[in-house]
Design a protein around this motif. Structure first.
Motif, PDB file in Angstrom:
ATOM      1  N   GLY A  69       0.831  -1.192   0.000  1.00 37.46           N
ATOM      2  CA  GLY A  69       0.000   0.000   0.000  1.00 37.46           C
ATOM      3  C   GLY A  69       0.867   1.244   0.000  1.00 37.46           C
ATOM      4  N   ILE A  70       0.731   2.082   1.030  1.00 36.41           N
ATOM      5  CA  ILE A  70       1.528   3.293   1.158  1.00 36.41           C
ATOM      6  C   ILE A  70       2.148   3.316   2.550  1.00 36.41           C
ATOM      7  CG2 ILE A  70       1.474   5.816   1.226  1.00 36.41           C
ATOM      8  CD1 ILE A  70       1.147   4.696  -1.580  1.00 36.41           C
ATOM      9  N   GLY A  71       3.396   3.683   2.622  1.00 42.35           N
ATOM     10  CA  GLY A  71       4.108   3.734   3.892  1.00 42.35           C
ATOM     11  C   GLY A  71       5.538   3.290   3.683  1.00 42.35           C
ATOM     12  N   CYS A  72       6.343   3.361   4.734  1.00 41.41           N
ATOM     13  CA  CYS A  72       7.738   2.940   4.617  1.00 41.41           C
ATOM     14  C   CYS A  72       7.845   1.485   4.171  1.00 41.41           C
ATOM     15  CB  CYS A  72       8.443   3.127   5.954  1.00 41.41           C
ATOM     16  SG  CYS A  72       8.571   4.844   6.506  1.00 41.41           S
ATOM     17  N   SER A  73       7.053   0.613   4.782  1.00 43.67           N
ATOM     18  CA  SER A  73       7.111  -0.810   4.439  1.00 43.67           C
ATOM     19  C   SER A  73       6.718  -1.060   2.991  1.00 43.67           C
ATOM     20  CB  SER A  73       6.188  -1.610   5.359  1.00 43.67           C
ATOM     21  OG  SER A  73       4.827  -1.241   5.162  1.00 43.67           O
ATOM     22  N   SER A  74       5.946  -0.152   2.427  1.00 44.89           N
ATOM     23  CA  SER A  74       5.391  -0.387   1.088  1.00 44.89           C
ATOM     24  C   SER A  74       6.396  -0.189  -0.032  1.00 44.89           C
ATOM     25  CB  SER A  74       4.170   0.514   0.873  1.00 44.89           C
ATOM     26  OG  SER A  74       3.140   0.147   1.775  1.00 44.89           O
TER      27      SER A  74
END
Length: 356
Positions: A69-74
């Protein structure tokens, strides 16, 4: 010895995924992209663990897909030499559902964070779990919004002072494990970014599971929430606060295995000294119990001070996956009605008539 929680390669969720032609190594799953997270971020450890674990599955890289999705992990799909999809905020489970339902020859993984999955994406997450779609969800939980520079997240503790809560958060946080079990998740687990052996053992079990597998990974954000999980990593105290769950084994823990769990009068659990109780009083972990109440009660052991935090597989039960049931319905419809003609349907008249 407890019964293993995962099947053998080639069975279950991976039975329809083509196998690699030869032996693979972690290097095969690394891309030419520069890995760009903050120095010291726990995401590096998770990426390395996944890249070195995947060769065990022996699958064609072209038949593995990571959706984020969206975020650092993404950023994850950029660093995996497989197919990938960097999607939109919170919608990775929905996109992955369509992919898994239409392509049974793929091993589909979702990479998400506590903000992405549990805030804007909460609806998609619980319904993927409820449907039991054949996909694996890795939920990186650092209890903060890292990419947008340190706002509180749905898993931040009450009173958390951040840029968006300067006087302390008033929100009661989600417990992702409780949420997943409450949504009738068939595989629910928790692990830690810094414990590679444990992390990979949980990933191994999740990969083989037929249906949705949710793995919460405690992940340190050393810039905006550093040290959030230190008690679980500090050699001085971690054995006393970490409850390691193993299917079929008594729940005993502590540096000298001097602590145990037994049922309390209220129906929950209480921590007792192992030496003070009979062995028959100690709770034996049963991840395969169809009744989710034991797994749910275990998920409630955490306290804000991390007095006792369970890690491992909380629940692993068998239930038909959404995609295999969907394929069965399509086969039944084709057998009854004959093969459809989508082009003729779309190119036909202005109206469609469906007779009962």
């Amino acid at each position: 010895m407890s019964e293993p929680l995962h099947g053998t390669p080639g069975n279950g969720a991976l039975s329809l995924v083509p196998k690699a032609d030869g032996k693979q190594s972690g290097k095969d799953f690394k891309t030419d992209q520069e890995v760009r997270w903050c120095p010291g971020c726990g995401d590096y450890a998770i990426l390395a663990a996944v890249q070195t674990f995947l060769p065990e599955l022996g699958l064609r890289r072209e038949n593995i897909c990571f959706v984020s999705g969206i975020g650092c992990s993404s950023r994850f799909p950029y660093y995996m030499n497989t197919y990938g999809f960097h999607s939109i905020h919170g919608r990775a489970p929905a996109i992955a559902t369509g992919l898994a339902a239409s392509r049974p020859d793929l091993s589909v993984w979702v990479v998400t964070g506590d903000g992405d999955a549990l805030s804007i994406g909460g609806n998609h997450l619980i319904h993927a779990l409820r449907r039991n779609v054949n996909l694996k969800i890795l939920l990186f939980n650092n209890r903060i919004y890292g990419l947008t520079k340190g706002q509180y997240s749905p898993t931040s503790e009450v009173g958390k002072v951040t840029k968006s809560t300067p006087m302390g958060s008033l929100d009661a946080p989600f417990n992702p494990i409780s949420l997943a079990i409450g949504a009738e998740g068939t595989f629910v687990a928790r692990t830690i970014d810094s414990d590679r052996k444990h992390l990979q053992s949980v990933l191994r079990a999740a990969a083989q599971h037929q249906g949705t597998a949710l793995v919460e990974i405690y992940q340190n954000c050393n810039i905006f929430n550093d040290g959030a999980f230190d008690p679980l990593k500090d050699p001085e105290v971690r054995d006393d606060v970490t409850v390691r769950l193993e299917h079929g084994e008594p729940i005993v823990f502590g540096a000298d295995r001097g602590k145990a769990l037994r049922r309390s009068a209220s129906g929950g659990f209480e921590v007792v000294r192992t030496a003070d109780v009979d062995a028959s009083e100690i709770v034996v972990h049963d991840a395969r119990d169809p009744d989710p109440s034991l797994a749910f009660a275990l998920s409630r052991l955490d306290s804000p001070a991390f007095e006792h935090t369970p890690i491992g597989v909380f629940r692993q039960v068998e239930r038909p996956s959404y995609d295999e049931q969907l394929r069965a319905q399509l086969d039944e419809a084709a057998e009854r009605e004959g093969p459809g003609d989508l082009a003729a349907l779309l190119g036909g008249g202005d109206t469609w008539r469906i007779d009962a």
